[in-house]
Design an enzyme around this catalytic site. Structure first.
Site, PDB file in Angstrom:
ATOM      1  N   GLY A 157      26.189 -30.038  -9.106  1.00  0.00           N
ATOM      2  CA  GLY A 157      25.846 -31.126  -8.190  1.00  0.00           C
ATOM      3  C   GLY A 157      25.694 -32.434  -8.931  1.00  0.00           C
ATOM      4  N   ASP A 212      37.401 -19.897 -18.458  1.00  0.00           N
ATOM      5  CA  ASP A 212      38.815 -19.751 -18.078  1.00  0.00           C
ATOM      6  C   ASP A 212      39.764 -20.272 -19.155  1.00  0.00           C
ATOM      7  OD1 ASP A 212      37.819 -18.836 -15.718  1.00  0.00           O
ATOM      8  OD2 ASP A 212      38.339 -20.594 -14.530  1.00  0.00           O
TER       9      ASP A 212
HETATM   10  P1  ATP Z   1      32.231 -25.019 -14.850  1.00  0.00           P
HETATM   11  O1  ATP Z   1      33.392 -24.806 -15.713  1.00  0.00           O
HETATM   12  O2  ATP Z   1      31.241 -23.932 -14.919  1.00  0.00           O
HETATM   13  O3  ATP Z   1      32.611 -25.430 -13.460  1.00  0.00           O
HETATM   14  P2  ATP Z   1      31.499 -27.750 -15.079  1.00  0.00           P
HETATM   15  O4  ATP Z   1      30.960 -28.558 -16.175  1.00  0.00           O
HETATM   16  O5  ATP Z   1      32.848 -28.122 -14.566  1.00  0.00           O
HETATM   17  O6  ATP Z   1      31.442 -26.249 -15.516  1.00  0.00           O
HETATM   18  P3  ATP Z   1      30.327 -28.747 -12.665  1.00  0.00           P
HETATM   19  O7  ATP Z   1      29.207 -28.180 -11.864  1.00  0.00           O
HETATM   20  O8  ATP Z   1      31.637 -28.991 -12.030  1.00  0.00           O
HETATM   21  O9  ATP Z   1      30.457 -27.754 -13.897  1.00  0.00           O
HETATM   22  O10 ATP Z   1      29.880 -30.117 -13.340  1.00  0.00           O
HETATM   23  C1  ATP Z   1      28.727 -30.235 -14.151  1.00  0.00           C
HETATM   24  C2  ATP Z   1      27.930 -31.463 -13.740  1.00  0.00           C
HETATM   25  O11 ATP Z   1      28.714 -32.643 -13.920  1.00  0.00           O
HETATM   26  C3  ATP Z   1      27.520 -31.408 -12.298  1.00  0.00           C
HETATM   27  O12 ATP Z   1      26.179 -31.774 -12.205  1.00  0.00           O
HETATM   28  C4  ATP Z   1      28.471 -32.395 -11.626  1.00  0.00           C
HETATM   29  O13 ATP Z   1      27.946 -32.989 -10.473  1.00  0.00           O
HETATM   30  C5  ATP Z   1      28.703 -33.418 -12.718  1.00  0.00           C
HETATM   31  N1  ATP Z   1      29.983 -34.115 -12.539  1.00  0.00           N
HETATM   32  C6  ATP Z   1      31.182 -33.560 -12.277  1.00  0.00           C
HETATM   33  N2  ATP Z   1      32.152 -34.493 -12.195  1.00  0.00           N
HETATM   34  C7  ATP Z   1      31.550 -35.687 -12.407  1.00  0.00           C
HETATM   35  C8  ATP Z   1      32.006 -37.066 -12.449  1.00  0.00           C
HETATM   36  N3  ATP Z   1      33.276 -37.399 -12.252  1.00  0.00           N
HETATM   37  N4  ATP Z   1      31.088 -38.024 -12.703  1.00  0.00           N
HETATM   38  C9  ATP Z   1      29.815 -37.712 -12.896  1.00  0.00           C
HETATM   39  N5  ATP Z   1      29.310 -36.453 -12.865  1.00  0.00           N
HETATM   40  C10 ATP Z   1      30.157 -35.453 -12.622  1.00  0.00           C
END
Ligand code: ATP
Ligand code: MG
Length: 447
Positions: A157, A212
């Site tokens: 989030g 992944d």
């Molecule tokens: P996973 O591979 O487990 O999905 P992830 O790092 O992609 O890991 P996310 O939950 O998608 O996990 O993102 C991690 C955090 O970064 C979240 O709190 C999300 O809201 C935030 N986030 C994602 N994209 C952005 C962005 N473009 N700008 C700012 N914050 C972001």
């Protein structure tokens, strides 16, 4: 490396810096009795992005990545620095050993005494959630590397970037380590940009976490090896179930939302899989060459079989169904495992043929297992290199491996493009060879 062969230029590999490094590196004490034997990484130590001569021919400056490792001078004065670590997104084996490695390196090698852990991902920065930061010392992180899950906690989030940077400023944090996937890298870039806008000196170093293995310019991600190993347990179970029953079929669903590296690698690790289904390669369900007929054929021939499906495979079978998004904005996928179980069962019922189908979905179990020794060694290196990079004043970057070297990659490069299995490449060919599976597409005759 082949999956990342899109054209980048030399200046896209430049790593931002907080300013000149003027302090002697205490890591020198780790090498040779008087420090003189330590080999620091110099300005010209780089690794070519493209190892193929045909790709760099005619380029005046072929693109290359900065080699990771200790620099002779550092930017931050260790006793005055406060560093923070945050873990975001979903679980992945090795997170705890990575956190421990960063803490031990900061504490013992650089002499940083003020290290905090941010609780539950980006939420830990925002006062309204009420999470206190956790002081991290070698005693606090003792033994966490043997545990699965995430010691600091994680969350999904979005959170307001301004509030996160306010929190960093308020708490006087000079160096932030962010462990997470593609979303975390995007968040890291946004935090870096907000910091730059305010003209303040806070470093942001990311360590990519992707079970992944799908982040660009990240040749190997930690936890992947452990995930493949844990997956083979599920496949072995499916195979044993299948051979132990008349017309037995084991169906296993693994992780892999957009990229099928875990499924492909697990197939190769245990050559018991007959059909490996990944997001990058479409398949038909019905028809002469479709999956259902081919499973029937396999059971007619051998009496047992194993189907391995990545969670993001076959999504075209659910076209028109919008299941919404998760808190981080990722589309929720339709459950291909449950759907296949239903369709295969129906198909054999219609044909009035015997079938003993056992469905195994070990995904959450795999994500939270403790890391293997190999992944622990790997997270050790990643942690050490992240600290070397951060202490030297580098920012807006991630630590990665390229051509078997640890390197620095600008965040902007890694988030531009996703790494996927190349259906024409060597990995997928090896899977086709190991399974003997046909193409499962009717229009080209299953070839
Ligand atoms: P996973 O591979 O487990 O999905 P992830 O790092 O992609 O890991 P996310 O939950 O998608 O996990 O993102 C991690 C955090 O970064 C979240 O709190 C999300 O809201 C935030 N986030 C994602 N994209 C952005 C962005 N473009 N700008 C700012 N914050 C972001
Ligand atoms: Mg993500």
């Amino acid at each position: 490396m082949h999956e990342d062969r899109h054209n980048i230029t030399a200046n896209q590999t430049e790593i931002p810096s907080l300013g000149p490094s003027k302090i002697g590196n205490p890591a020198a004490a780790m090498c040779g009795p008087d420090g003189t034997a330590c080999r620091f990484i110099g300005e010209n130590d780089r690794v070519l992005v493209y190892p193929y001569p045909q790709d760099i021919r005619g380029k005046k400056t072929p693109p290359s990545f900065e080699l990771a490792g200790p620099r002779s001078k550092i930017y931050f004065d260790p006793p005055k620095l406060k560093a923070a670590i945050v873990t975001c997104g979903g679980m992945c084996p090795g997170i705890n050993s990575l956190v421990r490695s960063i803490v031990l390196q900061l504490h013992y090698i650089y002499g940083v005494r003020n290290i905090v852990g941010v609780r539950f991902g980006l939420q830990g920065f925002i006062p309204k959630y009420g999470f206190q930061m956790m002081d991290l010392t070698p005693t606090v992180v003792e033994g966490i590397h043997g545990r699965g899950g995430s010691f600091l906690g994680m969350s999904r989030g979005p959170q307001p970037m301004e509030d996160i940077v306010d929190s960093l400023e308020r708490q006087n944090i000079g160096l932030l380590f962010m462990i997470g996937g593609d979303g975390t890298l995007r968040a890291g870039q946004a935090i870096y940009e907000e910091i730059s806008k305010r003209k303040i000196k806070i470093g942001v170093i990311c360590i990519p976490k992707t079970i992944d293995n799908d982040i660009s310019f990240v040749e190997r991600s930690f936890g992947f090896e452990t995930a493949v190993e844990a997956s083979t347990g599920a496949i072995r179970g499916a195979h044993n179930e299948a051979t132990g029953a008349p017309n037995g079929l084991g169906l296993v669903k693994l992780m892999g939302r957009l990229s099928g590296f875990v499924a492909a690698q697990a197939t190769l690790a245990l050559a018991d899989v007959n059909f490996c289904l990944i997001p990058e390669v479409e398949f038909d369900l019905e028809g002469e060459h479709g999956l259902l007929t081919q499973i029937e054929k396999r059971l007619d021939d051998r009496g047992h079989g194993v189907v391995l499906v990545a969670e993001g495979a076959g999504q075209k079978l659910f076209e028109g169904k919008d299941l919404g998004t998760d808190p981080s904005g990722n589309p929720v996928l339709a459950d291909i495992g449950v759907y296949l179980k239903m369709r295969i069962t129906e198909y054999f019922k219609e044909k009035q043929k015997a079938l003993t189908l056992k469905y195994i979905d070990p995904s959450y179990l795999i994500r939270s297992v403790p890391a293997s020794s190999d992944d622990r060694v790997f997270t050790g290196f990643l942690g050490h290199h992240a600290v070397h990079a951060g202490m030297s004043g580098r920012t807006g970057m991630l630590v990665s491996t390229w051509g078997n070297h640890f390197v620095h990659v600008p965040i902007t490069l890694a988030v531009g493009h996703r790494r996927r299995v190349d259906p024409q490449g060597g990995l997928w060919r090896a899977v086709r060879e190991a399974t003997g599976q046909p193409s499962l597409i009717n229009s080209n005759g299953g070839a």
